[in-house]
Design a protein around this motif. Structure first.
Motif, PDB file in Angstrom:
ATOM      1  N   LEU A  86      73.324  32.073  58.077  1.00  0.00           N
ATOM      2  CA  LEU A  86      73.669  31.059  57.087  1.00  0.00           C
ATOM      3  C   LEU A  86      73.426  29.656  57.642  1.00  0.00           C
ATOM      4  O   LEU A  86      73.466  29.437  58.850  1.00  0.00           O
ATOM      5  N   GLY A  87      73.168  28.713  56.740  1.00  0.00           N
ATOM      6  CA  GLY A  87      73.063  27.313  57.137  1.00  0.00           C
ATOM      7  C   GLY A  87      71.657  26.825  57.425  1.00  0.00           C
ATOM      8  O   GLY A  87      71.459  25.652  57.746  1.00  0.00           O
ATOM      9  N   SER A  88      70.670  27.700  57.301  1.00  0.00           N
ATOM     10  CA  SER A  88      69.281  27.267  57.546  1.00  0.00           C
ATOM     11  C   SER A  88      68.307  28.188  56.808  1.00  0.00           C
ATOM     12  O   SER A  88      68.607  29.346  56.531  1.00  0.00           O
ATOM     13  N   THR A  89      67.137  27.640  56.498  1.00  0.00           N
ATOM     14  CA  THR A  89      66.091  28.413  55.799  1.00  0.00           C
ATOM     15  C   THR A  89      64.793  28.358  56.589  1.00  0.00           C
ATOM     16  O   THR A  89      64.599  27.470  57.433  1.00  0.00           O
ATOM     17  N   THR A  90      63.917  29.308  56.308  1.00  0.00           N
ATOM     18  CA  THR A  90      62.555  29.296  56.863  1.00  0.00           C
ATOM     19  C   THR A  90      61.586  29.561  55.704  1.00  0.00           C
ATOM     20  O   THR A  90      61.964  30.207  54.723  1.00  0.00           O
ATOM     21  N   PRO A  91      60.322  29.110  55.807  1.00  0.00           N
ATOM     22  CA  PRO A  91      59.354  29.333  54.727  1.00  0.00           C
ATOM     23  C   PRO A  91      59.115  30.818  54.415  1.00  0.00           C
ATOM     24  O   PRO A  91      58.840  31.182  53.273  1.00  0.00           O
ATOM     25  N   SER A 170      80.776  33.923  62.888  1.00  0.00           N
ATOM     26  CA  SER A 170      80.378  32.535  62.703  1.00  0.00           C
ATOM     27  C   SER A 170      79.398  32.453  61.531  1.00  0.00           C
ATOM     28  O   SER A 170      79.760  32.816  60.424  1.00  0.00           O
ATOM     29  N   LEU A 171      78.131  32.048  61.762  1.00  0.00           N
ATOM     30  CA  LEU A 171      77.163  31.932  60.655  1.00  0.00           C
ATOM     31  C   LEU A 171      76.257  33.162  60.534  1.00  0.00           C
ATOM     32  O   LEU A 171      75.349  33.191  59.707  1.00  0.00           O
ATOM     33  N   ASP A 191      68.130  34.028  48.382  1.00  0.00           N
ATOM     34  CA  ASP A 191      68.938  33.841  47.162  1.00  0.00           C
ATOM     35  C   ASP A 191      70.439  33.811  47.475  1.00  0.00           C
ATOM     36  O   ASP A 191      71.211  33.099  46.834  1.00  0.00           O
ATOM     37  N   PHE A 192      70.838  34.592  48.470  1.00  0.00           N
ATOM     38  CA  PHE A 192      72.238  34.623  48.906  1.00  0.00           C
ATOM     39  C   PHE A 192      72.642  33.246  49.437  1.00  0.00           C
ATOM     40  O   PHE A 192      73.729  32.735  49.130  1.00  0.00           O
ATOM     41  N   GLY A 193      71.750  32.638  50.218  1.00  0.00           N
ATOM     42  CA  GLY A 193      72.000  31.296  50.740  1.00  0.00           C
ATOM     43  C   GLY A 193      72.125  30.263  49.629  1.00  0.00           C
ATOM     44  O   GLY A 193      72.977  29.376  49.683  1.00  0.00           O
ATOM     45  N   ALA A 200      70.042  30.280  53.717  1.00  0.00           N
ATOM     46  CA  ALA A 200      70.161  31.456  54.594  1.00  0.00           C
ATOM     47  C   ALA A 200      68.772  32.038  54.825  1.00  0.00           C
ATOM     48  O   ALA A 200      67.860  31.845  54.019  1.00  0.00           O
ATOM     49  N   HIS A 201      68.622  32.734  55.924  1.00  0.00           N
ATOM     50  CA  HIS A 201      67.385  33.503  56.163  1.00  0.00           C
ATOM     51  C   HIS A 201      67.745  34.827  56.847  1.00  0.00           C
ATOM     52  O   HIS A 201      68.830  34.968  57.416  1.00  0.00           O
ATOM     53  N   LEU A 202      66.840  35.765  56.741  1.00  0.00           N
ATOM     54  CA  LEU A 202      67.041  37.097  57.316  1.00  0.00           C
ATOM     55  C   LEU A 202      66.771  37.033  58.818  1.00  0.00           C
ATOM     56  O   LEU A 202      65.709  36.580  59.243  1.00  0.00           O
TER      57      LEU A 202
END
Length: 229
Positions: A86-91, A170-171, A191-193, A200-202
């Motif tokens: 949680l708290g960050s995304t990636t392309p 934590s995250l 989508d969860f993020g 969020a990212h996997l």
């Protein structure tokens, strides 16, 4: 029937795909090893349901006449376990690409995280990740993405019958999902993020079941090769 004939006649192999291997590489390795071991010139080998290189777990590999059943195996329900960050995304929605955005997570509670799963249970629509093997105009989406080209994606309907958070560290959120064919767990992470308003990212993924086939009954690649010997 000897073993060579059994492979040609058709066998269903359950393998635990190693990390960083593509599903295609594993199929090629299995085909090559069977051909070498039994001095077979030609044999059909295919897999039912691709796993990304950064995922591990159950891959059904069919040989010979069993390759005709691939669509049937592929259509079955799948179960996955893994982690979202949680708290960050990636392309790419996973760790194949670098983090591109970070978000505030101070508003999150464990109840919020657990309850967010509810809006994804049932029939939902998903956009496939831009870094995926889905084809558009004869090219795979990841080819467009790596060339920096934007593509209009079509949403697809999938079904999620179970989605539970099994642990929160934590995250890092541990989850288990049971879903239909064609579900992208990377898209679910993204989508969860969005649902939690934190991105969020996997960060890890393991396929544990396809229909009645379970990871506990799968061979490691080393185990399969040892069995051929």
């Amino acid at each position: 029937m000897n073993e060579a004939e059994a492979f040609i006649n058709g066998r269903v192999l359950l393998l635990d795909k190693p990390l960083h291997w593509t599903s295609f590489q594993l199929v090629n390795k299995v085909r090559w090893e069977i051909k070498q071991k039994f001095k077979i010139k030609k044999i059909k080998v295919g897999h039912a349901g691709t796993l990304d290189p950064l995922a591990t777990g159950l891959l059904i590999i069919c040989t010979g006449k069993q390759t005709k059943q691939i669509d049937q195996y592929q259509a079955q329900e799948k179960e996955y376990t893994g982690t979202f960050e949680l708290g960050s995304t990636t392309p790419s929605f996973d760790l194949e690409t670098e983090i591109d955005q970070t978000f505030d997570t101070s508003h999150l509670t464990s109840d919020m995280i657990k309850n967010a799963t509810l809006q994804f249970i049932g029939d939902i629509t998903q956009l496939p990740p831009v870094f995926s093997a889905v084809k558009k105009d004869g090219k795979r989406l990841y080819e467009f993405a790596r060339a920096g080209e934007t593509v209009e994606l079509k949403p697809r309907q999938v079904s999620i019958s179970e989605f539970e958070i099994t642990k929160i560290e934590s995250l890092t959120v541990h989850f288990r999902v049971v879903c239909s064919k064609g579900t992208y767990i990377r898209s679910l992470a993204n989508d969860f993020g969005k649902a939690l308003n934190c991105g969020a990212h996997l960060s890890s993924l393991r396929r544990t079941r396809i229909g009645n086939f379970k990871i506990e009954n799968a061979h490691t690649l080393e185990g399969f090769l040892a069995g051929l010997e």
